[in-house]
Design a protein around this motif. Sequence first.
Motif, mmCIF file in Angstrom:
data_model
loop_
_atom_site.group_PDB
_atom_site.id
_atom_site.type_symbol
_atom_site.label_atom_id
_atom_site.label_comp_id
_atom_site.label_asym_id
_atom_site.label_seq_id
_atom_site.Cartn_x
_atom_site.Cartn_y
_atom_site.Cartn_z
ATOM 1 N N VAL A 95 0.838 -1.204 0.000
ATOM 2 C CA VAL A 95 0.000 0.000 0.000
ATOM 3 C C VAL A 95 0.868 1.247 0.000
ATOM 4 O O VAL A 95 0.583 2.236 -0.697
ATOM 5 C CB VAL A 95 -0.938 0.007 1.231
ATOM 6 N N ALA A 96 1.961 1.211 0.745
ATOM 7 C CA ALA A 96 2.854 2.373 0.845
ATOM 8 C C ALA A 96 3.489 2.733 -0.497
ATOM 9 O O ALA A 96 3.910 3.881 -0.700
ATOM 10 C CB ALA A 96 3.939 2.098 1.878
ATOM 11 N N LEU A 98 1.902 2.508 -3.417
ATOM 12 C CA LEU A 98 0.884 2.887 -4.391
ATOM 13 C C LEU A 98 1.039 4.354 -4.803
ATOM 14 O O LEU A 98 1.540 5.177 -4.028
ATOM 15 C CB LEU A 98 -0.509 2.687 -3.790
ATOM 16 N N LEU A 100 0.065 8.147 -5.199
ATOM 17 C CA LEU A 100 -0.594 8.970 -4.190
ATOM 18 C C LEU A 100 -2.106 9.014 -4.391
ATOM 19 O O LEU A 100 -2.869 8.948 -3.415
ATOM 20 C CB LEU A 100 -0.024 10.388 -4.232
ATOM 21 N N ASP A 102 -4.073 6.702 -5.697
ATOM 22 C CA ASP A 102 -4.675 5.436 -5.263
ATOM 23 C C ASP A 102 -4.711 5.338 -3.739
ATOM 24 O O ASP A 102 -5.669 4.824 -3.158
ATOM 25 C CB ASP A 102 -3.872 4.255 -5.824
ATOM 26 N N LEU A 103 -3.671 5.838 -3.099
ATOM 27 C CA LEU A 103 -3.625 5.822 -1.639
ATOM 28 C C LEU A 103 -4.721 6.715 -1.067
ATOM 29 O O LEU A 103 -5.392 6.349 -0.086
ATOM 30 C CB LEU A 103 -2.249 6.288 -1.161
ATOM 31 N N ARG A 104 -4.931 7.864 -1.690
ATOM 32 C CA ARG A 104 -5.992 8.771 -1.231
ATOM 33 C C ARG A 104 -7.360 8.133 -1.383
ATOM 34 O O ARG A 104 -8.232 8.304 -0.530
ATOM 35 C CB ARG A 104 -5.929 10.075 -2.028
ATOM 36 N N ARG A 106 -8.128 5.010 -1.166
ATOM 37 C CA ARG A 106 -8.312 4.045 -0.078
ATOM 38 C C ARG A 106 -8.617 4.764 1.233
ATOM 39 O O ARG A 106 -9.522 4.369 1.978
ATOM 40 C CB ARG A 106 -7.062 3.176 0.077
ATOM 41 N N LEU A 126 -5.653 -0.474 4.366
ATOM 42 C CA LEU A 126 -4.249 -0.054 4.390
ATOM 43 C C LEU A 126 -3.286 -1.204 4.715
ATOM 44 O O LEU A 126 -2.094 -0.988 4.912
ATOM 45 C CB LEU A 126 -4.054 1.076 5.402
#
Length: 219
Positions: A95-96, A98, A100, A102-104, A106, A126
Amino acid sequence: MAITTRKGSSKGTLYLYRRVPKRYESIEPRRFVWVSLHTDSPSIAKAKEAAAWEQMVEAWEAKLAGDSADAEQRFNAAKELAAARGFRYMRAEQVAKLPLEDLRDRMAKIPVKDDQPDMIEAAALLGGEKEPPLTVSKALEVYWTLAKDKTLGKSPDQLRRWENPRKKAVKNFIAVVGDKALSDVTGDDMLDFRSWWMERLEVEDMTPNSANKVLNGLQ
């Protein structure tokens, strides 16, 4: 309880050898356990004896309480929850990495109440739940899937005769060593399994070929 050396182990290394208490018989298939004290000094071994046994008991208590089963349930629930939110479950380190955006996406799906995120949802989206280790019994379940090509075209009877030796081999291994995570299986465990087979050959008047047939089921 006894502190002694063990045939086939590192020269001089002392072990704690003790019968498994009745309380843990439901989750520990071995009747006796060997616990390495990692020393050849009798005085040091004696000093480490109580702590080594306490650690073993704590592990049994955790298993008896269902901690390992709970971990598996939590992990499976996390995967299902992530899918329900439209995402594939990924480990935290994945996840780290991914993008930015895509992370947002999630993080935006994680409910927040009183400025506090829902920790169950956060773990699912996460990657906060660790995947339980692959145990010997579960490795067999995975093997059935990986070996599909070996069973194509087999009749039910042929499939049964192909599966049974492998099931028997794993059952015997677990009975002697325990249903450990594959990463925790040690050389000492293999010595236990080999010794168990040697005893059966003598007591039951079996042939070495009989042992080989079952051992081949582990391959």
